[in-house]
Structures are given as structure tokens and as C-alpha cells.
Design an enzyme around this catalytic site. Structure first.
Site, PDB file in Angstrom:
ATOM      1  CB  CYS A 120       4.366  68.205  11.984  1.00  0.00           C
ATOM      2  SG  CYS A 120       4.887  67.507  10.405  1.00  0.00           S
ATOM      3  CB  CYS A 121      -0.933  68.911  11.460  1.00  0.00           C
ATOM      4  SG  CYS A 121      -1.049  67.115  11.419  1.00  0.00           S
ATOM      5  CB  CYS A 201       1.662  62.475   6.174  1.00  0.00           C
ATOM      6  SG  CYS A 201       1.183  64.159   5.787  1.00  0.00           S
ATOM      7  CB  CYS A 204       0.769  60.493  10.341  1.00  0.00           C
ATOM      8  SG  CYS A 204       2.093  61.538  10.974  1.00  0.00           S
ATOM      9  CB  CYS A 229      -4.854  66.740  10.401  1.00  0.00           C
ATOM     10  SG  CYS A 229      -6.122  67.158   9.227  1.00  0.00           S
TER      11      CYS A 229
HETATM   12  S1  SF4 Z   1      -0.026  64.023   9.222  1.00  0.00           S
HETATM   13 FE1  SF4 Z   1       2.006  63.641  10.164  1.00  0.00          FE
HETATM   14  S2  SF4 Z   1       3.578  64.139   8.617  1.00  0.00           S
HETATM   15 FE2  SF4 Z   1       1.568  64.960   7.920  1.00  0.00          FE
HETATM   16  S3  SF4 Z   1       1.568  67.056   8.546  1.00  0.00           S
HETATM   17 FE3  SF4 Z   1       0.554  65.933  10.204  1.00  0.00          FE
HETATM   18  S4  SF4 Z   1       2.185  65.289  11.627  1.00  0.00           S
HETATM   19 FE4  SF4 Z   1       3.174  66.014   9.758  1.00  0.00          FE
END
Ligand code: SF4
Length: 241
Positions: A120-121, A201, A204, A229
Site C-alpha cells: 500500500c505504501c 495516513c 496508520c 514507510c
Molecule cells: S501509511 Fe498506511 S494507508 Fe498510507 S500508504 Fe502506507 S499503508 Fe497505506
């Protein structure tokens, strides 16, 4: 009690650090053009943008709008865009990648495994970062040594990768950051008033309790070692992964 009331305690040599930070930013603008500042809208980055603007430096700012930010973050982004002398450019993820990832793994995938969280990151932050840094000789970050053990050795200027990284607040304390904000009436993220130290985010990020580590509110369900991240992880390509 506001974050300013709680944290604004300058270190003894704050004035020296501030003078050196100003000098470093001026020097970086002259030595590394083109360069840009990564602004996450957290306290440190707002201080740096304020310095860039007050020094009238030719350093554009960029923000990664992941699609998962708090409404308060989006409001602050709008205020920053409206008031910053330096241009503020917003990078968003490739929508097709987001739709595919969420369709396949679900919107809460980040809680299921480190791999999915990093996936996701990658889509929402790392790939947009690569676009933001394209053609840039250097970038400016708000990394501070105090933030975590992984950041304890952060240099003021890191030239170990082809694209230099300038960390003007590397030796600032949290008290220094908030002293600057108080002295200069810097606009700051309202979640800092609710015990959020490091803001990312919404899914998170959480508030931290007294005595907890600075980055304890980020990916709190993971081991300490995994808590980056990818934006500040070195790779052979010189771009974060
Ligand atoms: S911090 Fe969380 S929501 Fe944001 S990109 Fe990374 S995993 Fe995804």
C-alpha cells in the site's frame, strides 16, 4: 493544552542551531539546484517551509496526497497552498494501481501483513515520491535524529546516494521545533494538539501516550524495525523504496 504549551522548550543552543539551519538552506539552494522540499504537513516540515519562504529561496515544495489523509491534513494542505510563497505541488497515486490493490486485498489490507502494508505504501507514497523527485538533484526532509533509533545517525547533508538529501533539522529537538512554531506563528496540524506526534495516513496513525516513543503512533501493530514507510529507506537506485 496546546502542542505549543506542551512542547515549546528551546534547547540552550537553539539560536546557534537556527542560524546554522538558515545557512544550510541558503547553501543547499545554491549548491544543489534543482532541489525540492518534501512536506508531509507535520510540524518539522511546516517549520522548513516557513524558513524557505522567509528566506525567499527558490525551493518548490511537494506533498504526497495518498488518498488516505485525515481531513485536517487536507485542510492544512489547502491553507499551505494558499499562503506559501514557494510553489506547492501535490502528487497523488496512480488511480488504477489503487483500485486494483484495494479490489484485490481490501481497504484494510495494511493491518494483515507487513508485505501488504508496504505494498500500500509503495502505491500511495513511494511511486508518487519517485515522480516528485524526478530530475531533482537533491531533496529536503524534516528528519531529526531524535525521532527514532533508525534515525539517530541522520546527517545534515547526506550525499551517500546520487540524489543528495538535506536534513536541516537533523539536530533539532522536538522542543526546538515547537519553539520555532510559537515564535513565528507557523500554521500547524491540529492533530498535534491531540497528542499525535508523527502524522501520516489516517488508518496508520494514532495519538501516543506520555512516555511512548516518538513514532509509536505510526504502524503501531508492527515491530519497531519495520516502521519506515519506504520513503527514507536506501536502495541501490538512490530512490527510496
Ligand atoms: S501509511 Fe498506511 S494507508 Fe498510507 S500508504 Fe502506507 S499503508 Fe497505506
Amino acid at each position: 493544552m496546546s502542542a505549543i504549551d506542551l512542547h515549546a522548550r528551546p534547547s540552550q543552543d537553539y539560536e546557534r542551531k537556527l542560524a546554522e539551519t538558515r545557512h544550510l538552506l541558503v547553501r543547499a539552494a545554491a549548491e544543489f539546484p534543482p532541489l525540492t522540499q518534501a512536506n508531509s504537513l507535520g510540524a518539522e516540515d511546516m517549520v522548513i517551509t516557513h524558513l524557505v519562504n522567509s528566506l525567499e529561496l527558490d525551493i518548490p515544495v511537494f506533498v504526497l496526497e495518498t488518498g488516505m489523509l485525515h481531513p485536517e491534513t487536507l485542510d492544512l494542505l489547502e491553507r499551505l497552498k494558499a499562503t506559501s510563497r514557494a510553489p506547492v505541488k501535490v502528487y497523488t497515486p496512480v488511480q488504477e494501481s489503487v483500485v486494483q490493490f484495494v479490489g484485490r486485498e481490501g481497504k484494510d489490507a495494511m493491518y494483515r501483513s507487513i508485505e501488504l502494508r508496504k505494498g500500500c505504501c509503495h502505491i500511495r507514497k513511494v511511486e508518487p515520491l519517485q515522480r516528485a523527485l524526478q530530475g531533482q538533484r537533491a531533496w529536503i526532509t524534516g528528519l531529526r535524529r531524535e525521532q527514532s533509533t533508525a534515525r539517530a545517525e541522520v546527517p545534515l547533508v547526506d550525499t551517500s546516494e546520487p540524489r543528495a538529501k538535506v536534513n536541516p533539522l537533523a539536530d533539532w529537538t522536538w522542543g526546538d521545533v515547537w519553539h520555532y512554531i510559537a515564535q513565528n506563528q507557523v500554521d500547524y496540524h491540529p492533530l498535534h494538539d491531540q497528542f499525535y506526534h508523527s502524522i501520516g495516513c489516517a488508518p496508520c496513525t494514532r495519538a501516543i501516550a506520555v512516555g511512548e516513543d516518538f513514532r509509536a503512533g505510526r504502524w503501531w501493530w508492527e515491530d519497531e524495525k519495520a516502521k519506515e514507510c519506504g520513503l527514507h529507506v536506501k536502495t541501490d537506485e538512490g530512490v527510496a523504496a
